[in-house]
Design a protein around this motif. Structure first.
Motif, mmCIF file in Angstrom:
data_model
loop_
_atom_site.group_PDB
_atom_site.id
_atom_site.type_symbol
_atom_site.label_atom_id
_atom_site.label_comp_id
_atom_site.label_asym_id
_atom_site.label_seq_id
_atom_site.Cartn_x
_atom_site.Cartn_y
_atom_site.Cartn_z
ATOM 1 N N ALA A 117 3.109 4.257 0.114
ATOM 2 C CA ALA A 117 3.111 2.858 -0.353
ATOM 3 C C ALA A 117 3.066 1.872 0.821
ATOM 4 O O ALA A 117 3.076 2.274 1.988
ATOM 5 C CB ALA A 117 4.300 2.593 -1.268
ATOM 6 N N GLY B 45 2.478 4.334 3.659
ATOM 7 C CA GLY B 45 1.376 5.272 3.415
ATOM 8 C C GLY B 45 0.053 4.851 4.015
ATOM 9 O O GLY B 45 -0.989 5.383 3.635
ATOM 10 N N TYR B 46 0.084 3.877 4.917
ATOM 11 C CA TYR B 46 -1.184 3.407 5.496
ATOM 12 C C TYR B 46 -1.261 3.797 6.970
ATOM 13 O O TYR B 46 -0.961 3.006 7.849
ATOM 14 C CB TYR B 46 -1.336 1.906 5.242
ATOM 15 C CG TYR B 46 -1.475 1.650 3.755
ATOM 16 C CD1 TYR B 46 -2.721 1.623 3.139
ATOM 17 C CD2 TYR B 46 -0.335 1.532 2.950
ATOM 18 C CE1 TYR B 46 -2.840 1.458 1.767
ATOM 19 C CE2 TYR B 46 -0.446 1.367 1.571
ATOM 20 C CZ TYR B 46 -1.702 1.332 0.990
ATOM 21 O OH TYR B 46 -1.836 1.185 -0.372
ATOM 22 N N ALA C 167 3.837 9.443 -1.646
ATOM 23 C CA ALA C 167 3.156 8.575 -2.611
ATOM 24 C C ALA C 167 1.959 7.892 -1.945
ATOM 25 O O ALA C 167 2.041 6.744 -1.520
ATOM 26 C CB ALA C 167 4.134 7.539 -3.163
ATOM 27 N N LEU C 168 0.857 8.639 -1.836
ATOM 28 C CA LEU C 168 -0.350 8.116 -1.180
ATOM 29 C C LEU C 168 -1.512 8.009 -2.157
ATOM 30 O O LEU C 168 -2.624 7.676 -1.765
ATOM 31 C CB LEU C 168 -0.784 9.054 -0.041
ATOM 32 C CG LEU C 168 0.223 9.400 1.050
ATOM 33 C CD1 LEU C 168 -0.331 10.487 1.950
ATOM 34 C CD2 LEU C 168 0.563 8.164 1.861
ATOM 35 N N GLY C 169 -1.265 8.330 -3.432
ATOM 36 C CA GLY C 169 -2.355 8.461 -4.387
ATOM 37 C C GLY C 169 -2.960 9.854 -4.234
ATOM 38 O O GLY C 169 -2.777 10.522 -3.223
ATOM 39 N N LYS D 207 -5.087 12.501 -1.792
ATOM 40 C CA LYS D 207 -4.593 12.354 -0.425
ATOM 41 C C LYS D 207 -3.179 12.947 -0.281
ATOM 42 O O LYS D 207 -2.899 13.698 0.657
ATOM 43 C CB LYS D 207 -4.565 10.859 -0.112
ATOM 44 C CG LYS D 207 -4.708 10.501 1.320
ATOM 45 C CD LYS D 207 -4.901 8.991 1.435
ATOM 46 C CE LYS D 207 -4.843 8.554 2.865
ATOM 47 N NZ LYS D 207 -4.950 7.099 2.974
ATOM 48 N N GLY E 8 2.162 9.524 -6.590
ATOM 49 C CA GLY E 8 1.327 8.370 -6.949
ATOM 50 C C GLY E 8 2.005 7.035 -6.725
ATOM 51 O O GLY E 8 2.486 6.755 -5.629
ATOM 52 N N GLY E 9 2.083 6.235 -7.769
ATOM 53 C CA GLY E 9 2.610 4.876 -7.629
ATOM 54 C C GLY E 9 4.114 4.735 -7.856
ATOM 55 O O GLY E 9 4.607 3.628 -8.087
ATOM 56 N N ASP F 37 6.272 2.085 -5.960
ATOM 57 C CA ASP F 37 6.085 0.709 -6.440
ATOM 58 C C ASP F 37 7.035 0.431 -7.615
ATOM 59 O O ASP F 37 7.570 -0.661 -7.744
ATOM 60 C CB ASP F 37 4.629 0.497 -6.884
ATOM 61 C CG ASP F 37 3.647 0.721 -5.740
ATOM 62 O OD1 ASP F 37 3.137 -0.250 -5.197
ATOM 63 O OD2 ASP F 37 3.434 1.897 -5.373
ATOM 64 N N ARG G 224 -8.016 -0.183 -13.195
ATOM 65 C CA ARG G 224 -7.763 1.240 -13.451
ATOM 66 C C ARG G 224 -8.725 1.795 -14.501
ATOM 67 O O ARG G 224 -8.843 3.008 -14.650
ATOM 68 C CB ARG G 224 -6.321 1.467 -13.940
ATOM 69 C CG ARG G 224 -5.266 1.146 -12.918
ATOM 70 C CD ARG G 224 -3.891 1.495 -13.453
ATOM 71 N NE ARG G 224 -3.645 2.916 -13.430
ATOM 72 C CZ ARG G 224 -3.136 3.575 -12.397
ATOM 73 N NH1 ARG G 224 -2.805 2.925 -11.313
ATOM 74 N NH2 ARG G 224 -2.954 4.860 -12.456
ATOM 75 N N ARG H 47 -11.044 4.407 -13.623
ATOM 76 C CA ARG H 47 -10.439 5.701 -13.292
ATOM 77 C C ARG H 47 -10.258 6.547 -14.548
ATOM 78 O O ARG H 47 -10.237 7.762 -14.505
ATOM 79 C CB ARG H 47 -9.076 5.484 -12.615
ATOM 80 C CG ARG H 47 -9.217 5.161 -11.144
ATOM 81 C CD ARG H 47 -7.917 4.838 -10.489
ATOM 82 N NE ARG H 47 -6.888 5.838 -10.675
ATOM 83 C CZ ARG H 47 -5.744 5.828 -10.016
ATOM 84 N NH1 ARG H 47 -5.498 4.905 -9.123
ATOM 85 N NH2 ARG H 47 -4.834 6.748 -10.239
#
Ligand code: UDP
Length: 238
Positions: free
Chosen positions: A105, A132-133, A155-157, A160, A181-182, A185, A215, A218
Motif C-alpha cells: 500500500a 508497496g511502491y 498487499a501489492l495487488g 505481484k 490485495g487492498g 486500505d 474496477r 477487472r
C-alpha cells in the motif's frame, strides 16, 4: 489437520472452513493464496503463476466467484475473505507472542494501518513495515529476512504480491505469508468494506465496483467468462 483439496479449472483450492483455515495457517508455514476468478484467469495465461498457485501451502476462496464456481462443480466450500483471515491471523500470531511484517500500500496507508492495528491489538509486534511502491525487491527481501517475522502480510495487488511472497519463501522458510490485495486500505480506514448486507449476499464485488467504477474492467468480461468456463468443465468436459 490434513488438507482436502478440490479443483476448479485445474487449480487446487482448500476446502477448509474459516476456523480450520485459520488453525492450519497458524500451525503451518508457507504461502497462503486468497484466490479469485481474476487470479485464475491470470494463471491461464501465465505458466509461472499457474505453478505458483498449485504450489502454495494454503489456497482459500477469497470471493463469491470461486465459491459459486466450486458450487457449480458440486463442492460446498464457503468463501474466506482475505481481509478477515488476515486480521484474524494478526490477532492469533500476536497473542501467541509472534512477530509480524506489513509490506504494501501507499506509505501513509501502511503507517495508518499499522497504527490502527496496534491500537486494536496491544500485543502486536511489527518487526518490519514497508510501503508497496518499490523496485528494489532484493533489498526489501534482505531487510525482511533480517527482521525474521513469523507472519508476513503482503498487499501489492495480484499477481505481484504472490510472486513477491514466493521469493520470500526461500529466505523465510518458517514464516506464514499471505497476499491481501487492498486490505491495508481497509485497516487504515481509507477504504470501507461493503455494508454487511452486501457481504451476506456475496455482492461485495458489486459494492466495490459502484464505489470504484474503474474496477469494472477487472470484473468484465473476466467474471462471466470464468463462470462459463466452469459450466463447460461441469457439463461438457465430464
Ligand atoms: N499496491 C502496492 N504497490 C503497487 C500496486 C498496488 O502496494 O505497485 C497496493 C495498492 O496501494 C492497494 C493494493 O496494492 O493497497 C491493491 O489493491 P487492489 O484493490 O488492487 O487489490 P484487491 O483487493 O482487488 O485484490
Amino acid at each position: 489437520m490434513d488438507r482436502v483439496l478440490v479443483k476448479i479449472l485445474g487449480y487446487e483450492v482448500d476446502s477448509f472452513t474459516y476456523d480450520e483455515a485459520l488453525e492450519y495457517a497458524f500451525a503451518n508455514s508457507g504461502q497462503i493464496v486468497t484466490i479469485n476468478p481474476e487470479m485464475i484467469e491470470t494463471a491461464r495465461k501465465n505458466d509461472d503463476f499457474a505453478k505458483l498457485l498449485n504450489g502454495a501451502e494454503l489456497v482459500v476462496p477469497d470471493g463469491v466467484g470461486v465459491e459459486i464456481g466450486l458450487k457449480i462443480l458440486g463442492h460446498k466450500v464457503k468463501r474466506i475473505p482475505g481481509v478477515e483471515l488476515g486480521k484474524a491471523l494478526i490477532i492469533k500470531f500476536s497473542k501467541a507472542g509472534k512477530s509480524v511484517a506489513l509490506i504494501g500500500a501507499k506509505p501513509d496507508v501502511v503507517d495508518l494501518a499499522a497504527k490502527n492495528l496496534k491500537d486494536e491489538i496491544p500485543e502486536l509486534n511489527i518487526v518490519y513495515k514497508h510501503d508497496g511502491y518499490f523496485d528494489n525487491d532484493n533489498e526489501i527481501i534482505e531487510q525482511v529476512s533480517k527482521a525474521s517475522p513469523d507472519l508476513v502480510l503482503v498487499a501489492l495487488g495480484s499477481p505481484k504480491q504472490e510472486f513477491f511472497i514466493k521469493s520470500l519463501k526461500d529466505v523465510l522458510p518458517k514464516a506464514t505469508m499471505i497476499g491481501l490485495g487492498g486490505s491495508f486500505d481497509v485497516w487504515a480506514g481509507v477504504v470501507n468494506r461493503a455494508p454487511k448486507i452486501y457481504q451476506k449476499l456475496g455482492l461485495e464485488w458489486l459494492y466495490r465496483t459502484i464505489k470504484e467504477p474503474q474496477r469494472f474492467k477487472r470484473i468484465f468480461p473476466t467474471l462471466p467468462l470464468f463462470v462459463l468456463r466452469v459450466c463447460k468443465e461441469r457439463f461438457i468436459c465430464r
